[in-house]
Design an enzyme around this catalytic site. Structure first.
Site, PDB file in Angstrom:
ATOM      1  N   ALA A   1      33.030 -13.562  50.103  1.00 56.90           N
ATOM      2  CA  ALA A   1      33.303 -12.233  49.540  1.00 56.90           C
ATOM      3  C   ALA A   1      34.810 -12.017  49.575  1.00 56.90           C
ATOM      4  O   ALA A   1      35.532 -12.784  50.202  1.00 56.90           O
ATOM      5  CB  ALA A   1      32.619 -11.150  50.353  1.00 56.90           C
ATOM      6  N   LYS A   2      35.278 -11.015  48.918  1.00 57.86           N
ATOM      7  CA  LYS A   2      36.690 -10.638  49.009  1.00 57.86           C
ATOM      8  C   LYS A   2      36.821  -9.203  48.557  1.00 57.86           C
ATOM      9  O   LYS A   2      36.010  -8.721  47.760  1.00 57.86           O
ATOM     10  CB  LYS A   2      37.539 -11.528  48.101  1.00 57.86           C
ATOM     11  CG  LYS A   2      39.007 -11.491  48.431  1.00 57.86           C
ATOM     12  CD  LYS A   2      39.285 -12.427  49.588  1.00 57.86           C
ATOM     13  CE  LYS A   2      40.731 -12.733  49.776  1.00 57.86           C
ATOM     14  NZ  LYS A   2      40.889 -13.995  50.506  1.00 57.86           N
TER      15      LYS A   2
END
Ligand code: GLU
Length: 411
Positions: free
Chosen positions: A101-102
């Protein structure tokens, strides 16, 4: 070509090599969820300011999703998509039980007071609090965010959901952080550099190194390169680059970086000042890009004179540049291997939080070295076996692992 186009190109290329087929490939290209939120705060002068916040959750087949939060004016959805996807491959490649994720906020944190930054961070956690969590999605520092920001995230999330130190990593040592986390990405970059130089039979002692970017990752990479006996001959930050043929005084530059003093103001005997980008064309053995992505393209890849590029930054190289480097015999150690040290020690921090115990810095460093060397050897074998570049080999290994996990779990 944008970072998301480049990342998707590398995925598609690896997918063809292992024959994943268009359906699985499509699945692995597509993020599981994308959250875009507004983050309003009251400025110190009483005015209202509204920022855009993002969290892209790319893939959870191998575990809870993991990745940093970038606070930078250029943050936008496509960049976050690319960086989220890279986290999926990075965690798979080094074999830690996470997906990718980011997130980030489009803001220049240097323009905020400490109070404004705290309010911004807490508001962002209120907005995304229901989609993150210790077993769901665990943020961490990235460009423009730091241990203090992580402490506020832990505090705000714990207010909303009960005490949960494992919701975020990269926290200060005093509030459930881990020994060695702050330096981990830079340290990992140099561990990978040592393995690479060893295989290429380039002695580390006296090897000439240039580092682009002197933030957390670049400055620690320069520090560890220097302490291993390499000669760091050029470093840059946004203000400019400093060169010294006999090697720069890295301990002094580290001290200055802590005080946020620009390199352009540094004066010492034998030091030349040049434009920031000149560091990229320096005549060195090892070039370490450690700033924003999108650095190398078809127009400038021929100017690079390094023998080896160790990608401390995420997504610095376009596919055209990658091909040029391969043709010119430049070894490129890709981001998903080279900078995996940060998320690896984030994993150690999370494990310590969940089990309520502490490892020493020596234990952390030993485990980090082992984890990255394992990743390095796996990529080396794959590159040799199938005659691939390091990047393609790394994507082949990572994609294979995520695809198998996805298929075993079922849709
Ligand atoms: N932001 C870092 C990266 O790009 C670290 C992520 C983490 O520790 O979760 O790998």
């Amino acid at each position: 070509m944008s970072e998301i186009q480049a990342t998707n190109y590398y995925i598609a290329q690896a997918s063809k090599i292992i024959d994943l087929g268009p359906h699985v490939e499509q699945l692995l290209l597509t993020p599981e969820a994308e959250h875009i939120v507004s983050v309003p705060i009251e400025r110190d002068n009483g005015e209202l300011a509204v920022f855009s916040g993002y969290r892209v959750q790319h893939n959870s087949a191998r575990g809870p999703m993991k990745g940093g939060l970038r606070f930078h004016p250029t943050v936008e959805i496509d960049e976050v998509r690319a960086l989220a996807s890279l986290m999926t491959w990075k965690t798979a490649l080094v074999g830690i039980p996470y997906g990718g994720a980011k997130g980030g906020i489009a803001v220049d944190p240097k323009t905020l007071s400490k109070g404004e930054l705290e309010r911004l961070t807490r508001k962002f956690v209120q907005r995304i609090g229901s989609v993150i969590g210790p077993q769901r999605d665990i943020p961490a520092p990235d460009m423009g965010s730091d241990a203090q920001v992580m402490a506020w995230i832990m505090d705000e999330y714990s207010r909303l959901h009960g005490f949960a130190p494992a919701v975020v990593t990269g926290k200060p040592l005093e509030v459930f952080g881990s020994a060695g986390r702050e330096a981990a990405t830079g340290r990992g970059v140099i561990f990978v550099m040592l393995d690479t130089l060893h295989d290429l039979k380039i002695p580390v002692k006296g090897a000439r190194v240039a580092v682009q970017g002197f933030g957390n990752v670049g400055s620690w990479a320069a520090h560890f390169a220097h302490s291993e006996g390499a000669k760091v001959v050029a470093v840059s930050d946004v203000s400019g680059a400093v060169f010294r043929a006999d090697g720069l005084d890295i301990p002094t530059l580290m001290e200055r970086a802590k005080q946020r003093l620009p390199l352009a103001d540094y004066r010492a005997e034998g030091v030349d000042h040049r434009a920031s980008d000149d560091v990229l064309w320096a005549d060195v053995d090892v070039l370490i890009p450690a700033a924003l992505g999108g650095i190398f393209d078809a127009a400038n890849a021929t100017r690079v004179r390094a023998k080896v590029i160790i990608e401390a930054a995420n997504a610095p190289t376009s596919p055209e540049a990658d091909e040029i480097f391969a043709r010119r015999g430049i070894t490129v150690i890709p981001d998903i291997l080279a900078n995996a040290g940060g998320v690896t020690v984030s994993y150690f921090e999370w494990v310590q939080n969940i089990q309520s115990f502490r490892w020493t810095e020596a234990e952390i460093d030993g485990r980090l070295r082992e984890t990255l060397s394992g990743g390095y050897r796996t990529v080396a074998q794959m590159a040799k076996q199938k005659d691939l570049t390091w990047r393609t080999a790394a994507f082949v290994v990572a994609l294979g692992r995520v695809a198998r996990a996805t298929l075993l779990r079922g849709l």
